[in-house]
Enzyme design. Sequence first.
Site, PDB file in Angstrom:
ATOM      1  N   ARG A  87      -1.945  45.415 -36.058  1.00 41.72           N
ATOM      2  CA  ARG A  87      -1.427  44.586 -37.152  1.00 41.72           C
ATOM      3  C   ARG A  87       0.104  44.574 -37.140  1.00 41.72           C
ATOM      4  NH1 ARG A  87      -4.977  42.140 -39.781  1.00 41.72           N
ATOM      5  NH2 ARG A  87      -3.681  41.630 -41.564  1.00 41.72           N
ATOM      6  N   ASN A 114      -1.450  30.568 -35.784  1.00 43.12           N
ATOM      7  CA  ASN A 114      -0.626  31.781 -35.804  1.00 43.12           C
ATOM      8  C   ASN A 114      -0.927  32.764 -34.671  1.00 43.12           C
ATOM      9  OD1 ASN A 114      -3.005  32.877 -36.758  1.00 43.12           O
ATOM     10  ND2 ASN A 114      -2.168  33.583 -38.700  1.00 43.12           N
ATOM     11  N   HIS A 117      -5.606  36.897 -34.083  1.00 41.66           N
ATOM     12  CA  HIS A 117      -6.361  37.512 -35.179  1.00 41.66           C
ATOM     13  C   HIS A 117      -6.450  38.990 -34.872  1.00 41.66           C
ATOM     14  CE1 HIS A 117      -9.678  38.490 -37.924  1.00 41.66           C
ATOM     15  NE2 HIS A 117     -10.116  39.244 -36.922  1.00 41.66           N
TER      16      HIS A 117
END
Length: 141
Positions: A87, A114, A117
């Site tokens: 992350r 983006n 994931h």
Amino acid sequence: MAIERTLSIVKPDAVAKNVIGKIYDRFESAGLKIVAAKMKQLSRAEAEGFYAVHKERPFFKDLVDFMVSGPVMIQALEGENAVLKNRELMGATDPKKAEAGTIRADFAESIDANAVHGSDSVENAAIEVAYFFAASEISSR
């Protein structure tokens, strides 16, 4: 430190830009090992099932449309604190808010396209890895 597994998806926008290798380098440079990987064109049913948690959200249809717009690269990553580490590598969901040097700051165009994931918790990581990989397809190393 706990050895964890997490799911990562290189989304259609980043696959189309041919930056899979650059993203993989970020994982490996951070000490994460790729223990399973496959390129796949998601069906609408697969994308809807994977993102079912967002089914009632206004962005659900656009998210599914985007995820089936081209092939994705799906990988299981393993390492110390893999969920949080991945992350941090990804950066904020909105690339305009992502820190410089993160995957999204460097390769994403928008909050929708983006680039990647990543699982948001150890619990969800286990569910997400199992969604795409049978235990026999994962090789810890």
